[in-house]
Scaffold this motif. Structure first.
Motif, PDB file in Angstrom:
ATOM      1  N   ALA A 139      67.982  67.283  85.282  1.00  0.00           N
ATOM      2  CA  ALA A 139      67.623  67.777  86.610  1.00  0.00           C
ATOM      3  C   ALA A 139      67.816  69.275  86.807  1.00  0.00           C
ATOM      4  CB  ALA A 139      68.410  67.025  87.686  1.00  0.00           C
ATOM      5  N   ALA A 140      68.556  69.915  85.937  1.00  0.00           N
ATOM      6  CA  ALA A 140      68.821  71.351  86.095  1.00  0.00           C
ATOM      7  C   ALA A 140      67.533  72.152  85.869  1.00  0.00           C
ATOM      8  CB  ALA A 140      69.892  71.793  85.105  1.00  0.00           C
ATOM      9  N   PRO A 141      67.456  73.358  86.452  1.00  0.00           N
ATOM     10  CA  PRO A 141      66.261  74.180  86.226  1.00  0.00           C
ATOM     11  C   PRO A 141      65.983  74.426  84.740  1.00  0.00           C
ATOM     12  CG  PRO A 141      67.539  75.088  88.022  1.00  0.00           C
ATOM     13  CD  PRO A 141      68.361  73.972  87.424  1.00  0.00           C
ATOM     14  N   LYS A 142      67.020  74.544  83.939  1.00  0.00           N
ATOM     15  CA  LYS A 142      66.843  74.713  82.491  1.00  0.00           C
ATOM     16  C   LYS A 142      67.417  73.499  81.772  1.00  0.00           C
ATOM     17  CE  LYS A 142      66.845  79.712  82.680  1.00  0.00           C
ATOM     18  NZ  LYS A 142      67.408  80.953  82.188  1.00  0.00           N
ATOM     19  N   ALA A 143      66.975  72.318  82.193  1.00  0.00           N
ATOM     20  CA  ALA A 143      67.482  71.063  81.640  1.00  0.00           C
ATOM     21  C   ALA A 143      67.190  70.964  80.146  1.00  0.00           C
ATOM     22  CB  ALA A 143      66.849  69.883  82.370  1.00  0.00           C
ATOM     23  N   ARG A 144      68.061  70.261  79.458  1.00  0.00           N
ATOM     24  CA  ARG A 144      67.908  70.077  78.014  1.00  0.00           C
ATOM     25  C   ARG A 144      66.612  69.337  77.686  1.00  0.00           C
ATOM     26  NH1 ARG A 144      70.974  70.538  73.533  1.00  0.00           N
ATOM     27  NH2 ARG A 144      70.729  68.997  71.882  1.00  0.00           N
ATOM     28  N   TYR A 145      66.260  68.352  78.497  1.00  0.00           N
ATOM     29  CA  TYR A 145      65.047  67.561  78.277  1.00  0.00           C
ATOM     30  C   TYR A 145      64.092  67.753  79.445  1.00  0.00           C
ATOM     31  CZ  TYR A 145      68.099  65.344  74.896  1.00  0.00           C
ATOM     32  OH  TYR A 145      68.966  65.119  73.868  1.00  0.00           O
ATOM     33  N   ALA A 146      62.871  68.089  79.139  1.00  0.00           N
ATOM     34  CA  ALA A 146      61.846  68.230  80.170  1.00  0.00           C
ATOM     35  C   ALA A 146      61.349  66.832  80.537  1.00  0.00           C
ATOM     36  CB  ALA A 146      60.701  69.091  79.668  1.00  0.00           C
ATOM     37  N   VAL A 147      61.514  66.484  81.775  1.00  0.00           N
ATOM     38  CA  VAL A 147      61.076  65.172  82.252  1.00  0.00           C
ATOM     39  C   VAL A 147      60.155  65.385  83.448  1.00  0.00           C
ATOM     40  CG1 VAL A 147      63.139  63.960  81.426  1.00  0.00           C
ATOM     41  CG2 VAL A 147      63.109  64.909  83.735  1.00  0.00           C
ATOM     42  N   PRO A 148      59.345  64.386  83.786  1.00  0.00           N
ATOM     43  CA  PRO A 148      58.468  64.519  84.954  1.00  0.00           C
ATOM     44  C   PRO A 148      59.275  64.721  86.242  1.00  0.00           C
ATOM     45  CG  PRO A 148      57.869  62.590  83.641  1.00  0.00           C
ATOM     46  CD  PRO A 148      59.148  63.129  83.083  1.00  0.00           C
ATOM     47  N   LEU A 149      58.607  65.263  87.230  1.00  0.00           N
ATOM     48  CA  LEU A 149      59.250  65.542  88.514  1.00  0.00           C
ATOM     49  C   LEU A 149      59.893  64.285  89.103  1.00  0.00           C
ATOM     50  CD1 LEU A 149      59.889  67.458  90.847  1.00  0.00           C
ATOM     51  CD2 LEU A 149      57.628  66.932  91.789  1.00  0.00           C
ATOM     52  N   ALA A 150      59.229  63.150  88.979  1.00  0.00           N
ATOM     53  CA  ALA A 150      59.784  61.903  89.527  1.00  0.00           C
ATOM     54  C   ALA A 150      61.130  61.570  88.882  1.00  0.00           C
ATOM     55  CB  ALA A 150      58.795  60.760  89.332  1.00  0.00           C
ATOM     56  N   ALA A 151      61.255  61.806  87.591  1.00  0.00           N
ATOM     57  CA  ALA A 151      62.528  61.540  86.910  1.00  0.00           C
ATOM     58  C   ALA A 151      63.600  62.526  87.361  1.00  0.00           C
ATOM     59  CB  ALA A 151      62.337  61.607  85.392  1.00  0.00           C
ATOM     60  N   VAL A 195      70.959  67.279 102.052  1.00  0.00           N
ATOM     61  CA  VAL A 195      70.464  67.151 100.673  1.00  0.00           C
ATOM     62  C   VAL A 195      68.975  66.792 100.659  1.00  0.00           C
ATOM     63  CG1 VAL A 195      70.566  65.642  98.637  1.00  0.00           C
ATOM     64  CG2 VAL A 195      72.644  66.680  99.522  1.00  0.00           C
ATOM     65  N   VAL A 196      68.579  65.847 101.481  1.00  0.00           N
ATOM     66  CA  VAL A 196      67.174  65.431 101.498  1.00  0.00           C
ATOM     67  C   VAL A 196      66.277  66.587 101.938  1.00  0.00           C
ATOM     68  CG1 VAL A 196      65.505  63.923 102.666  1.00  0.00           C
ATOM     69  CG2 VAL A 196      67.624  62.967 101.762  1.00  0.00           C
ATOM     70  N   LEU A 197      66.650  67.274 102.996  1.00  0.00           N
ATOM     71  CA  LEU A 197      65.847  68.413 103.461  1.00  0.00           C
ATOM     72  C   LEU A 197      65.813  69.533 102.431  1.00  0.00           C
ATOM     73  CD1 LEU A 197      66.902  68.600 107.219  1.00  0.00           C
ATOM     74  CD2 LEU A 197      64.703  67.832 106.286  1.00  0.00           C
ATOM     75  N   ASN A 198      66.966  69.853 101.867  1.00  0.00           N
ATOM     76  CA  ASN A 198      67.043  70.919 100.872  1.00  0.00           C
ATOM     77  C   ASN A 198      66.209  70.584  99.642  1.00  0.00           C
ATOM     78  OD1 ASN A 198      68.729  71.743  98.199  1.00  0.00           O
ATOM     79  ND2 ASN A 198      68.627  73.427  99.672  1.00  0.00           N
ATOM     80  N   THR A 199      66.318  69.368  99.164  1.00  0.00           N
ATOM     81  CA  THR A 199      65.575  68.966  97.967  1.00  0.00           C
ATOM     82  C   THR A 199      64.077  68.948  98.240  1.00  0.00           C
ATOM     83  OG1 THR A 199      67.463  67.660  97.215  1.00  0.00           O
ATOM     84  CG2 THR A 199      65.332  67.166  96.210  1.00  0.00           C
ATOM     85  N   ALA A 200      63.684  68.472  99.402  1.00  0.00           N
ATOM     86  CA  ALA A 200      62.256  68.458  99.747  1.00  0.00           C
ATOM     87  C   ALA A 200      61.697  69.883  99.803  1.00  0.00           C
ATOM     88  CB  ALA A 200      62.044  67.746 101.083  1.00  0.00           C
ATOM     89  N   LEU A 201      62.414  70.773 100.466  1.00  0.00           N
ATOM     90  CA  LEU A 201      61.953  72.165 100.553  1.00  0.00           C
ATOM     91  C   LEU A 201      61.958  72.845  99.188  1.00  0.00           C
ATOM     92  CD1 LEU A 201      63.706  73.264 103.859  1.00  0.00           C
ATOM     93  CD2 LEU A 201      61.248  72.989 103.489  1.00  0.00           C
ATOM     94  N   ALA A 202      63.008  72.623  98.418  1.00  0.00           N
ATOM     95  CA  ALA A 202      63.087  73.244  97.090  1.00  0.00           C
ATOM     96  C   ALA A 202      61.952  72.753  96.200  1.00  0.00           C
ATOM     97  CB  ALA A 202      64.434  72.949  96.443  1.00  0.00           C
ATOM     98  N   THR A 203      61.666  71.470  96.240  1.00  0.00           N
ATOM     99  CA  THR A 203      60.588  70.908  95.427  1.00  0.00           C
ATOM    100  C   THR A 203      59.241  71.497  95.844  1.00  0.00           C
ATOM    101  OG1 THR A 203      61.850  68.870  95.146  1.00  0.00           O
ATOM    102  CG2 THR A 203      59.485  68.761  94.679  1.00  0.00           C
ATOM    103  N   TYR A 204      59.028  71.607  97.136  1.00  0.00           N
ATOM    104  CA  TYR A 204      57.776  72.175  97.638  1.00  0.00           C
ATOM    105  C   TYR A 204      57.626  73.637  97.228  1.00  0.00           C
ATOM    106  CZ  TYR A 204      54.321  74.007 100.876  1.00  0.00           C
ATOM    107  OH  TYR A 204      53.232  74.639 101.417  1.00  0.00           O
ATOM    108  N   TYR A 205      58.655  74.434  97.448  1.00  0.00           N
ATOM    109  CA  TYR A 205      58.569  75.866  97.152  1.00  0.00           C
ATOM    110  C   TYR A 205      58.539  76.153  95.655  1.00  0.00           C
ATOM    111  CZ  TYR A 205      59.028  76.978 102.052  1.00  0.00           C
ATOM    112  OH  TYR A 205      58.800  77.079 103.387  1.00  0.00           O
ATOM    113  N   ARG A 206      59.234  75.337  94.863  1.00  0.00           N
ATOM    114  CA  ARG A 206      59.178  75.545  93.407  1.00  0.00           C
ATOM    115  C   ARG A 206      57.778  75.274  92.893  1.00  0.00           C
ATOM    116  NH1 ARG A 206      64.805  72.412  92.254  1.00  0.00           N
ATOM    117  NH2 ARG A 206      66.168  74.099  92.951  1.00  0.00           N
ATOM    118  N   GLY A 207      57.074  74.368  93.514  1.00  0.00           N
ATOM    119  CA  GLY A 207      55.695  74.081  93.134  1.00  0.00           C
ATOM    120  C   GLY A 207      54.752  75.218  93.483  1.00  0.00           C
ATOM    121  N   ARG A 208      55.135  76.044  94.423  1.00  0.00           N
ATOM    122  CA  ARG A 208      54.285  77.166  94.856  1.00  0.00           C
ATOM    123  C   ARG A 208      54.590  78.466  94.153  1.00  0.00           C
ATOM    124  NH1 ARG A 208      53.161  78.006 100.900  1.00  0.00           N
ATOM    125  NH2 ARG A 208      51.825  79.478  99.814  1.00  0.00           N
ATOM    126  N   SER A 209      55.770  78.573  93.544  1.00  0.00           N
ATOM    127  CA  SER A 209      56.132  79.871  92.960  1.00  0.00           C
ATOM    128  C   SER A 209      55.698  79.980  91.522  1.00  0.00           C
ATOM    129  CB  SER A 209      57.633  80.101  93.059  1.00  0.00           C
ATOM    130  OG  SER A 209      58.338  79.090  92.393  1.00  0.00           O
TER     131      SER A 209
END
Length: 124
Positions: free
Chosen positions: A66-78, A110-124
């Protein structure tokens, strides 16, 4: 399909603040798991071991998937699933400690932060 447009400067500040909050929430989750582990009535050594093992397991899981530089690249759902497990465990730990309202607030933030982070990371 066209790539999303970059964030305007004003939203970049909000994005960075939200990223900082995400990091603080991750640290808080680890701390809550440690607190929960330490308060279990399984003997002094057992409680200390659980206070170390619970956040360590969460940190390893997070770092692997789950980390930004995670050891394993997994789909967003994971990634979101791992975040749900770690943050959910922290919220349940807080609830088990008798902190009902803080557990609810932690979950909402957590839910609001994660939703916003996911949305904005997809845009940057």
């Amino acid at each position: 399909m066209a790539s999303p447009s970059p964030l305007p400067p004003a939203l970049k500040v909000f994005f960075l603040a939200n990223e900082g909050l995400a990091f603080l929430l991750e640290l808080l989750a680890l701390g809550l798991l440690a607190w929960w582990g330490y308060t279990r009535d399984i003997g002094r050594a057992g409680s200390l071991a659980l206070a170390v093992a619970a956040p360590l397991a969460a940190a390893v899981l997070w770092g692997m998937f789950a980390a930004p530089k995670a050891r394993y690249a997994v789909p967003l759902a994971a990634q979101l699933g791992v975040k749900a497990v770690v943050f959910g465990a922290a919220a349940l730990a807080l609830l088990a400690l008798g902190q009902r309202l803080p557990s609810l607030w932690f979950t909402v933030v957590v839910v609001l932060n994660t939703a916003l982070a996911t949305y904005y990371r997809g845009r940057s």
